[in-house]
Every structure is written in C-alpha cells, then in structure tokens.
Write an enzyme that holds these catalytic residues in place. Structure first.
Site, PDB file in Angstrom:
ATOM      1  N   GLU A  36      51.056  40.753  49.404  1.00 52.12           N
ATOM      2  CA  GLU A  36      50.539  39.646  49.119  1.00 52.12           C
ATOM      3  C   GLU A  36      51.069  39.527  47.323  1.00 52.12           C
ATOM      4  OE1 GLU A  36      47.469  38.027  46.992  1.00 52.12           O
ATOM      5  OE2 GLU A  36      47.022  39.497  49.549  1.00 52.12           O
ATOM      6  N   ASP A  61      46.756  37.901  57.944  1.00 52.40           N
ATOM      7  CA  ASP A  61      45.149  37.685  57.077  1.00 52.40           C
ATOM      8  C   ASP A  61      45.179  36.810  56.082  1.00 52.40           C
ATOM      9  OD1 ASP A  61      42.060  38.587  57.101  1.00 52.40           O
ATOM     10  OD2 ASP A  61      42.692  40.562  56.364  1.00 52.40           O
ATOM     11  N   ARG A  70      43.873  32.864  40.982  1.00 55.15           N
ATOM     12  CA  ARG A  70      42.352  32.554  41.044  1.00 55.15           C
ATOM     13  C   ARG A  70      41.689  33.511  40.338  1.00 55.15           C
ATOM     14  NH1 ARG A  70      44.648  35.803  45.647  1.00 55.15           N
ATOM     15  NH2 ARG A  70      44.747  33.885  46.052  1.00 55.15           N
ATOM     16  N   ASP A  84      55.299  35.823  48.633  1.00 55.02           N
ATOM     17  CA  ASP A  84      55.104  35.178  49.284  1.00 55.02           C
ATOM     18  C   ASP A  84      54.897  35.846  51.283  1.00 55.02           C
ATOM     19  OD1 ASP A  84      55.490  32.584  51.136  1.00 55.02           O
ATOM     20  OD2 ASP A  84      54.064  31.630  50.212  1.00 55.02           O
ATOM     21  N   GLY A  85      54.034  35.298  51.673  1.00 55.90           N
ATOM     22  CA  GLY A  85      53.963  36.289  53.236  1.00 55.90           C
ATOM     23  C   GLY A  85      55.376  35.449  54.319  1.00 55.90           C
TER      24      GLY A  85
END
Length: 296
Positions: A113, A161, A30, A140-141
C-alpha cells in the site's frame, strides 16, 4: 463517466444519509475518512467533488464481505489450489487479506500500500490482521513488483486492487507493468484484477491484458459495474474440475457471503469471444489512461 461508475458502486451498499464521521485526516495522498452508519463502518477517500468508498465492514459480522467485487475476487479459487504465497497491491481496509488469512492460515500474504495512513486506519478501525505470515509494506506497487522480480520471488495469487479515487493508477494499467506482474507469477498461479465492466477504458484494458497474458476470464455479475479479470492461468478449468472446487470450498466461503457456485456461472472466457476490436490500442507507459481520456 467515473462519477457514474462510483455512483453505481455506492448504490450497492446499505448506506443512509446519517453517516457519522469517526475519523478524518489528510494523508500524503488524499483526505481519508472513516464513517459509521449503523452497523456499517466505511473507509472513504474524500476527493474535491465527491467521496469514494474504498472498504466497508459490518461491525457485528466482520467476516461478512460487503462489496460484490471483493466476493467476486474469490472466483480465483476456481483456478488454483491451496495458495501459499499471495501478493495484494492496494490494502483498503484489509478485508481481502483477512479473509485469505482465515481461509489459508499458513499462507504468506504480502500487502503493498502506497499510503501509510491507509495501513494505520486499517489497523485501528477495520481489524486488519498482521502476523509473521501476513505483512504490510508501504511502497508503490509497481516498485515492489520490480524489486520482487529482481529477487526472483514468485506468487501463486496476485491481486491488483489499487485505486486512487478516480480509477486505477495509470502506471498500474500498462503493458510494461503487466509484463512485470507476469514475471513474478508462479507456474499454475493466477492474477486477479479489480476493474470496471462499464468504462471508456474497457476495450483498452482488455486488449492490454490479452497482449501480455493471452486469453483471460471476466467475472461479471448483474449487481454492479465491476469486473474481475482473471489472467495468467495455463488452461481453463474443465467443468468437472470447477464442480469439484465449488464442492470443496463452498461451505468454507459461506461465512463471508461468497457464493462460489454463482461465481462459477459467471466466468466469461475470452477465447473465441473477444469483445474488443482487433485494432484496439494497447495501453503502454507512453500511451496511458490519462492520455486516453483526452484522446479524440
């Protein structure tokens, strides 16, 4: 709908239109911005049509939490005592991790994260604390939790979150994922998930959490459209126990602008009060939020 949700969230913050961009970069995932407005420093993801705010900090009062949902997350402490193994999926600026570390200095806190640029920004601009006990991992969580389960690791406080700028990543919203989360939750532990109280996914999320964890608690205040889901606990705390925990922790949480007494009054238990239809479809790896948005 998502634009409305984000607008509601942004309206809860003391922004002005005179924000100064002090950092800008394109990460693997992003566009990342750090904006300064007076005393307020904010991490934002710049999407094609808008900016979504991920984390903010008052430079003169870095302990004071800015977002209501962050404050609401600490309703978790009404369900657990002295958490010592904490897992946070989604870092943002690191405010949750920093606050938990200051409250419980001996606790082991693992922050996961997916975007390494977010971790670097948290370190460089938001005073993200890392120690031998407080770590960050680029992953990746869901992959992290799968591997933690294989290692038989257990956490007594798991905070979900993660946010991709539109909503929670769809693979972190399914029955299969929640089952994986449950497998690494310690006995007597709690799962706290940041989501929304006004969303076309509300009923499906609720049905999915219920399918895996059974009855849960919604923490909802009147100030914004966020809700915190508290799940995985064995029994609902008695009123006597809630009062004891409020009295024990209220003063400790005051510097962070967390009103634990207020939060204790906004616990909505789903047992006998389910606000979704019994036939609501559960989200799965095959039936995802992306599919739901196009579902007629």
């Amino acid at each position: 709908m998502f634009r409305i949700l984000m607008l509601c969230l942004l309206m809860t913050l003391p922004f002005s239109s005179l924000a100064e961009v002090i950092h800008k970069e394109r990460s693997l995932y992003r566009n990342i911005l750090v904006e300064k407005t007076g005393d307020l420093l904010c991490l934002k993801f710049n999407e094609k049509t808008r900016k979504s705010t991920q984390s903010c900090m008052y430079e003169s009062k870095p302990k004071k939490l800015v977002f209501n949902y962050t404050k609401m997350t600490f309703a978790s402490l009404l369900f657990i005592n002295d958490p010592q193994n904490v897992l946070i999926i989604g870092l943002g600026g690191g405010s949750l991790s920093n606050t938990i570390h200051e409250l419980y200095p001996s606790a082991h806190i693992e922050n996961v994260e997916i975007d390494p640029a977010v971790i670097k920004v948290a370190r460089d601009y938001f005073n993200f604390i890392e120690t031998d006990n407080v770590t960050s991992k680029v992953q990746d969580g869901r992959i992290f939790i799968k591997r933690a389960a294989l290692k038989k690791q257990k956490y007594d406080w798991i905070i979900l979150d993660a946010f991709n700028g539109d909503y929670i990543p769809e693979h972190l919203l399914t029955k299969e994922f929640f089952a994986e989360v449950k497998s690494v939750l310690a006995d007597g532990g709690i799962v706290a998930a940041n989501t929304f109280s006004s969303s076309k996914l509300y009923q499906h999320e609720s049905a999915t959490y219920f399918d895996v964890f059974g009855d849960f608690v919604n923490v909802v205040t009147d100030e914004n459209s966020n809700r915190i889901i508290l799940a995985g606990f064995e029994t609902m705390p008695s009123q006597k126990l809630l009062i004891e925990r409020v009295n024990k922790l209220a003063n400790k949480l005051t510097p962070y602008d967390v009103d634990l007494q207020l939060l204790s009054e906004h616990l909505f238990y789903t047992k006998g009060n389910q606000d979704w239809p019994a036939d609501t479809k559960v989200l799965t790896d095959q039936y995802s939020p992306a599919n739901l948005l196009n579902y007629q």
